[in-house]
Write an enzyme that holds these catalytic residues in place. Structure first.
Site, PDB file in Angstrom:
ATOM      1  N   SER A  68       0.539   4.966   2.848  1.00  0.00           N
ATOM      2  CA  SER A  68       1.813   5.236   2.187  1.00  0.00           C
ATOM      3  C   SER A  68       1.860   6.705   1.773  1.00  0.00           C
ATOM      4  O   SER A  68       0.877   7.262   1.283  1.00  0.00           O
ATOM      5  CB  SER A  68       2.002   4.318   0.976  1.00  0.00           C
ATOM      6  OG  SER A  68       0.905   4.389   0.093  1.00  0.00           O
ATOM      7  N   GLY A 108       7.671   8.405   3.253  1.00  0.00           N
ATOM      8  CA  GLY A 108       7.582   7.203   4.072  1.00  0.00           C
ATOM      9  C   GLY A 108       6.156   6.697   4.207  1.00  0.00           C
ATOM     10  O   GLY A 108       5.386   6.690   3.242  1.00  0.00           O
ATOM     11  N   ASP A 143       2.736  -1.638  -3.668  1.00  0.00           N
ATOM     12  CA  ASP A 143       2.384  -3.047  -3.521  1.00  0.00           C
ATOM     13  C   ASP A 143       3.451  -3.781  -2.716  1.00  0.00           C
ATOM     14  O   ASP A 143       3.139  -4.643  -1.884  1.00  0.00           O
ATOM     15  CB  ASP A 143       2.218  -3.693  -4.892  1.00  0.00           C
ATOM     16  CG  ASP A 143       1.258  -2.912  -5.778  1.00  0.00           C
ATOM     17  OD1 ASP A 143       0.242  -2.417  -5.253  1.00  0.00           O
ATOM     18  OD2 ASP A 143       1.532  -2.784  -6.987  1.00  0.00           O
TER      19      ASP A 143
END
Length: 319
Positions: A222, A227, A254
């Site tokens: 991540s 992005g 998450d």
């Protein structure tokens, strides 16, 4: 699908919204919220909200342990509490109007050898039911061995269950050796693991490919507002969208991992879903997890790119 999550260091997450944070000053909050937290707990919450069966193994102690269990009950997360003598922690996030988030995370309770053994027994018992995925994630509390996530990953493999790991520091290094099916570091965690800056797409892809060579199945990195990158046996793919002004970034990573595990299809399709879930999360206050309609709406703005040019700076990926 059926998901089992393990959160060795769960928390009560308290989010305070301010116009702007000034150190040393008294502030009047614009709003506040309280949620059950910890990375694995957040994964379970968003998967349950999308109709999956989610069981969450976690240490639980003190008044806040009971409070955490009560917060999860209406969210259809099946809690598997492991009783400990200590009290679980409270994490505080201060979110400013421009989306800047300041986190104050407590270390968590000291786990005894007996606590760790009880947590491991609970995970092994749950793995006997062969869920589709085990997700083990988050920081480790004092007293927990640095290879605890790795132990869970190995137990999942022995049970024939796919495993995803999301952690940092020495726990991340140990997890690599356990060769999970999915590893989800963020950009900074991956750089720390390798001990060098990762400025370009090529830097990130090379680092992730090294983890794959060590036995990891897929590496989902991540990149915050830039992005995410996914590195698999078939190469690399990027997904992202136009810049957003977040309401809160708490739990967005998450939700990204949960979206990735929820989705099926090509690498690009799975990554696009992951990024859509993360983008939907940052548009919600506190650690609120998005519903299906919100993730579907976010998906319309996500674009993907196969094998992005290695010389592209990570910060320029959305341009």
């Amino acid at each position: 699908m059926r998901f089992l999550t393990v959160t060795p260091n769960p928390s009560i997450d308290h989010t305070v919204e301010l116009a702007a944070l000034t150190r040393g000053e008294v502030h009047r909050a614009l709003a506040g919220s309280v949620e059950a937290g910890g990375k694995g707990v957040n994964v379970a919450r968003v998967l349950a909200r999308h109709g999956h069966h989610a069981r969450a193994v976690l240490p639980s102690g003190g008044i806040d342990g009971a409070r955490l269990e009560a917060l999860l009950a209406p969210q259809h997360v099946h809690v598997v509490p492991v009783a400990i003598a200590g009290a679980i922690r409270t994490n505080t996030a201060v979110v400013e109007r421009d989306g800047t988030t300041t986190k104050l995370n407590e270390p968590g309770p000291e786990l005894t050898t007996g606590d760790v053994e009880a947590l491991c027994r609970s995970v092994l018992t749950e793995l006997d039911a062969t869920p589709d995925w085990l997700v083990t994630s988050g920081s480790l509390p004092p007293g927990a061995p640095t290879d605890l996530h790795a132990q869970f990953a190995r137990a999942a493999r022995a049970a024939g269950v796919r495993c995803a790991v999301d952690t940092s520091g020495t726990a991340l290094a140990a997890a690599v050796e356990a060769a999970p099916d999915v590893l989800k570091p963020n950009h900074e965690e991956l750089a720390e693991l390798l001990g060098r800056e990762l400025l370009t797409v090529g830097d990130v892809v090379t680092a992730a490919a090294g983890l794959r060579a060590a036995g990891v199945g897929e590496v989902l990195v991540s990149l915050g507002g830039a992005g995410a990158l996914l590195v698999t046996a078939d190469g690399a793919v990027w997904a992202g969208g136009e810049p957003l002004v977040p309401l809160s970034t708490v739990g967005a990573g998450d939700c990204t991992l949960a979206g990735f595990l929820h989705s099926r299809g090509t690498a690009a399709q799975r990554l696009a879903t992951a990024v859509a879930w993360g983008r939907a999360a940052v548009l919600l206050p506190g650690s609120t997890v998005p519903a299906e309609l919100q993730t579907q709406q976010a998906a319309a703005a996500v674009r993907t790119l196969l094998n992005p040019h290695p010389d592209t700076l990570v910060k320029d990926l959305q341009r």
